[in-house]
Design a protein around this motif. Sequence first.
Motif, short mmCIF file in Angstrom:
data_model
loop_
_atom_site.label_atom_id
_atom_site.label_comp_id
_atom_site.label_asym_id
_atom_site.label_seq_id
_atom_site.Cartn_x
_atom_site.Cartn_y
_atom_site.Cartn_z
N HIS A 73 -4.31 11.80 -6.12
CA HIS A 73 -3.49 12.15 -7.20
C HIS A 73 -2.73 13.22 -8.03
O HIS A 73 -3.32 12.67 -8.16
N SER A 75 0.31 12.95 -8.99
CA SER A 75 1.07 11.86 -9.57
C SER A 75 1.31 10.60 -9.28
O SER A 75 1.20 10.14 -8.07
N SER A 77 3.51 8.58 -8.28
CA SER A 77 4.64 8.71 -6.68
C SER A 77 3.96 8.83 -5.72
O SER A 77 3.82 7.47 -4.79
N ASP A 78 3.03 9.67 -5.78
CA ASP A 78 2.18 10.36 -4.64
C ASP A 78 1.22 8.95 -4.66
O ASP A 78 0.53 8.11 -3.62
N ALA A 81 2.58 5.39 -2.82
CA ALA A 81 3.70 6.31 -1.53
C ALA A 81 2.41 5.66 -0.51
O ALA A 81 1.96 4.69 0.46
N LEU A 183 10.79 7.43 -0.94
CA LEU A 183 9.83 6.99 -1.74
C LEU A 183 8.65 8.13 -0.40
O LEU A 183 8.07 8.56 -1.24
N THR A 187 7.53 12.34 -1.37
CA THR A 187 6.22 12.45 -1.68
C THR A 187 5.15 13.55 -0.22
O THR A 187 4.78 13.72 -0.36
N THR A 188 6.27 13.14 0.50
CA THR A 188 5.79 14.58 1.58
C THR A 188 6.45 15.96 1.27
O THR A 188 5.49 17.34 1.35
N GLU A 201 8.41 15.74 -12.47
CA GLU A 201 8.44 15.52 -10.43
C GLU A 201 9.88 15.32 -9.96
O GLU A 201 10.44 15.27 -8.81
#
Length: 242
Positions: A73, A75, A77-78, A81, A183, A187-188, A201
């Motif tokens: 990943h 980040s 956040s990714d 998720a 979220l 992340t997409t 980000e």
Amino acid sequence: MKTAALIPARFASSRLPQKLVQDLEGKSVIQRTYLSTVATGVFDEVWVVCDHELIEEQVLAVGGKVFRSQKEHESGSDRIAEALGRVDADLIVNVQGDEPFQDAKSLQDLVAVFTDSSVKMASLYFNISPSEAANPNAVKVVLDQNSDALYFSRSAIPFDREGSGDFSYKKHVGIYAYRRELLLEFTTWPKGELEQLEMLEQLRILEHGVKIRMVETSHQAIAIDTAEDLERARNFLRENPV
């Protein structure tokens, strides 16, 4: 509304190698972060989301919940998720793994803004001086009248054209709270131009027209990025034993 804190924990780090597993007065940095997040009493669940067995072992050693990422990943956040397949919560708070001393009031205030059903994402800031704002490592934010973020930048914003010097800049604190569905959607999305320029980000959110509610805090966290930061955290614990 069920609330979970997810702590993204990446093993590799550039300025302080393997910083999350470094000793911090008898426990590692990631153990301290996990335990202090639990101790706030704000969350129904606290998880560490990691990419390495050593971090996983350390979290399990203090009775923590851990999710081991199956993918690479870019980040935090990714990373969190991906973990939502295991975490059943409506509100997700991304707590930084390298900040071992979490503040209960700040996190309570952050979560509280979601009583407003229009809020999809929120974050924190505190006031800093113009001299501190000149540092590009300090991310600044400007707000509208509803305390929603207008923009984040590494530059000193807003620009003090008359040079009054008495303006209080707002420094962003990298703790994010999201409604679960945002979220997963966020992340997409591909990176936008502003995110790529500033390397921030949260600008991806603003570029898609989503508001970020900002909450003021007086707590200035110790973030561990360097050996000097780690020693400062050790000194803090020696003076304030837990």
